[in-house]
Design a protein around this motif. Structure first.
Motif, PDB file in Angstrom:
ATOM      1  N   LYS A 194       0.782  -1.618   0.043  1.00 33.16           N
ATOM      2  CA  LYS A 194       0.396   0.249  -0.011  1.00 33.16           C
ATOM      3  C   LYS A 194       0.531   1.575   0.553  1.00 33.16           C
ATOM      4  N   GLY A 195       0.083   2.148  -1.482  1.00 32.52           N
ATOM      5  CA  GLY A 195       1.787   3.448  -1.418  1.00 32.52           C
ATOM      6  C   GLY A 195       2.459   3.204  -1.537  1.00 32.52           C
ATOM      7  N   SER A 203       5.759   3.581  -3.974  1.00 31.83           N
ATOM      8  CA  SER A 203       6.047   4.138  -5.428  1.00 31.83           C
ATOM      9  C   SER A 203       6.197   3.653  -6.262  1.00 31.83           C
ATOM     10  N   GLY A 243       8.364   3.408   6.430  1.00 33.35           N
ATOM     11  CA  GLY A 243       7.315   2.679   5.526  1.00 33.35           C
ATOM     12  C   GLY A 243       8.588   2.449   3.681  1.00 33.35           C
ATOM     13  N   GLU A 283      -0.927   1.767   9.346  1.00 34.19           N
ATOM     14  CA  GLU A 283      -1.066   2.211   8.336  1.00 34.19           C
ATOM     15  C   GLU A 283      -1.084   3.974   8.776  1.00 34.19           C
ATOM     16  N   ASP A 292      -0.352   9.542   4.841  1.00 35.97           N
ATOM     17  CA  ASP A 292       0.789  10.186   4.282  1.00 35.97           C
ATOM     18  C   ASP A 292       0.553  11.759   4.319  1.00 35.97           C
ATOM     19  N   GLY A 339       0.712  12.852  -1.324  1.00 35.92           N
ATOM     20  CA  GLY A 339       0.655  11.667  -0.916  1.00 35.92           C
ATOM     21  C   GLY A 339      -1.431  10.963  -1.161  1.00 35.92           C
ATOM     22  N   ARG A 398      -0.417   4.881   3.914  1.00 39.22           N
ATOM     23  CA  ARG A 398       0.692   4.462   3.579  1.00 39.22           C
ATOM     24  C   ARG A 398       0.992   3.265   5.178  1.00 39.22           C
ATOM     25  N   ARG A 399       1.698   2.139   4.388  1.00 43.83           N
ATOM     26  CA  ARG A 399       2.092   1.299   5.374  1.00 43.83           C
ATOM     27  C   ARG A 399       3.402   1.387   6.437  1.00 43.83           C
ATOM     28  N   TYR A 400       3.562   1.466   7.991  1.00 39.77           N
ATOM     29  CA  TYR A 400       4.707   1.501   7.833  1.00 39.77           C
ATOM     30  C   TYR A 400       4.933   0.547   8.942  1.00 39.77           C
TER      31      TYR A 400
END
Length: 549
Positions: free
Chosen positions: A26-27, A29, A381, A402, A405, A410, A414-416
């Motif tokens: 997820k998220g 780039s 992330g 999550e 962002d 963004g 975003r998943r961290y």
């Protein structure tokens, strides 16, 4: 008998991991297109067929030979074999098993055959492995298949070429996607059970490409394989080297415990790249300084990581006249795939400046998205996150979160990964480690949760309570355990105390690997507790440390 096609099996495996581990990629780039690590290896083998890929003493395996060995291993496993346990050894065979598993579309899981059987059995069960590559007669749990590794001989034809891609059902690579699991490694958890970290192919592929650039690996390099084959550091030695045309060097003198012999071997083998635990590097620097020994001139890069660099040892290194050797400090977690932060501390790429009183852990690599919470916790992330912990949904939800962002443009949460490490940022942008938010320790570069050691000790029938702490000894952290006997009839005699300490030590050696065995076990009448009734590890250590022997 019902059968499941390999394609259906892998789809079900991927769906199961998604269900257990949460959202994948997820998220991420779009600037990191997926190129599988096995594509990079195959291309390297095609470009450098006659170059040495792996050496061990006087035995050399070329890239053509290794590529053929990998294909033979993949054929033996069959397409999409699921999780493949590999009983590791410091040899080209383990490399062939690793790459062969990936070439077949499987999930690699290293198992140290030196571990006690209960630990090996627990790792195989936790990983869900269906087959184990090992020597005939090796112990495996019921329902798990055992297959020997194909031999390296006779894999090339008379022209020195291996079988062409497409020559058999699994001669080439099985089609894979970025979120397919690539390997399972284990970290320490507070429950007493090892946590299986599932890393996807996209993560290891992105990181391998990044480390090739960070290390500047070329076909002329000779990289020493030093790290334990059960920890992820070995992958930062193996994969960047074998996707660049470099040579991976195994040698018994690297693990013999003698710095004199190791340095002679490095010189004789013309090793150019060393990747060492920080604690071991501290010992190396002390040896070079105290013995007035020389680092072999072939070495151009020394990578360190796993623990904080001592400013004293860094000053000693800088005084050795090694200005042409890169000293690269690195940071990362198993859950974030190898290395996320790095900084040159000395050498041709290091920034000029005053000596460091507090040595930084580094700056984020290009693929990394970092964030620091209000509590100072480092969150990581980007495309190199693990999928999560296999069959541990609560633990996965706790550590993989999550968040909105905050980057410009963004497109949602975003998943961290919550590292548990407190950090601060220097004016030059590098991060400095400020300690842990939990009780986890680094023992010789290996992450250890004292709770896991406590759970193992508490399972001994004569133990009523236990506290485990980290104790600094000669510049590195060791474990100390304080044990309360179960329902003592009265004050324990010295003989009873010594007997229980020895029993617990023997019990641990029969059940867990060496890094989970305390350096000292002290039998005490009671533990110290906090006002809320919890065991006070630090308080117990302060009360009884003078009694520890």
């Amino acid at each position: 008998m019902n059968t499941i096609s390999p394609h259906s099996y892998r789809n079900s495996l991927r769906i199961a991991y998604r269900a257990v581990c949460g959202h994948l990629w997820k998220g991420v780039s779009v600037s990191y297109p997926f190129r599988d690590v096995m594509e990079a290896f195959s291309e390297t083998a095609r470009l450098h067929p006659d170059r040495p890929a792996v050496t061990r003493h006087d035995r050399t395996v070329t890239y053509a030979e290794l590529d053929a060995w990998v294909r033979a291993t993949a054929r033996r496993l069959g397409p999409d074999p699921g999780v493949v346990g590999v009983l590791t050894s410091r040899s080209a065979g383990t490399v062939a098993a690793l790459l062969g598993t990936l070439a077949a579309g499987g999930v690699y899981c290293p198992i140290d055959p030196a571990y006690p059987w209960p630990r090996r059995e627990a790792l195989m069960a936790a990983s869900g492995c269906r087959v184990v590559i090992g020597e005939p007669g090796s112990a495996v749990p019921p329902g798990v298949g055992l297959t020997p590794l194909p031999g390296p001989a006779g894999l090339l034809d008379a022209d020195g070429r291996g079988e062409e891609p497409g020559g058999s059902a699994v001669a080439g690579r099985v089609a894979v996607s970025p979120d397919d699991p690539a390997y399972i490694l284990f970290t320490s958890g507070s429950t007493g059970e090892p946590r299986p970290v599932v890393t996807p192919r996209g993560a290891i592929s992105v990181v391998t490409a990044g480390l090739r650039e960070l290390f500047g690996i070329t076909p002329e390099d000779r990289v020493l394989q030093f790290a334990s084959l059960n920890w992820d550091t070995c992958l930062e030695e193996i994969l960047p080297a074998l996707t660049s045309g470099a040579t991976l060097v195994f040698h018994d003198h690297a693990y013999a415990g003698s710095l004199h012999r190791m340095l002679r071997m490095i010189d004789a083998e013309r090793v150019t790249v060393l990747d060492l635990p920080t604690a071991f590097w501290h010992e190396l620097v002390h040896h070079l300084t105290a013995e007035r020994a020389a680092l072999p001139p072939s070495v151009r890069l020394v990578v360190v990581g796993g623990e904080a660099v001592s400013p004293v040892r860094l000053a000693d290194w800088r005084a050795l006249g090694l200005d042409g050797v890169r000293l690269l400090n690195t940071y990362g977690c198993t859950e974030t795939t190898l290395i996320t932060h790095a900084v040159d501390l000395h050498g041709p790429h290091a920034a000029a400046g005053a000596p460091d009183d507090r040595v930084p852990i580094g700056r984020p690599l290009p693929h990394v998205v970092e964030r620091i919470s209000e509590e100072g916790e480092l969150l990581v992330g980007g495309p190199a996150l693990a999928l999560g912990y296999r069959d541990r949904p609560e633990a996965t939800a706790e550590r993989f979160v999550e968040l909105d962002d905050l980057t410009p443009g963004g497109d949602g949460p975003r998943r961290y990964f919550r590292t548990g490490d407190r950090v601060s940022r220097r004016p030059d942008g590098a991060l400095v480690h400020e300690g842990r938010l939990d009780h986890q320790l680094k023992v010789r570069g290996v992450r250890v949760d004292p709770g896991e050691v406590e759970a193992q000790i508490a399972s001994h029938p004569r133990v009523g309570a236990v506290a485990v702490v980290g104790v600094p000894v000669a510049g590195h952290t060791t474990l100390a355990a304080y044990v309360v006997p179960r329902s003592p009839a009265g004050p324990a005699s010295p003989a009873m105390t010594g007997s229980l300490a020895r029993e617990v030590l023997d019990y641990l050696r029969e059940h867990v690997p060496a890094h989970l065995v305390p350096h000292r076990i002290t039998v005490v009448p009671e533990l110290v507790h906090t006002a809320s009734g919890k065991v006070d590890r630090a308080g117990s250590h302060r009360r009884y440390r003078s009694a520890a022997v």
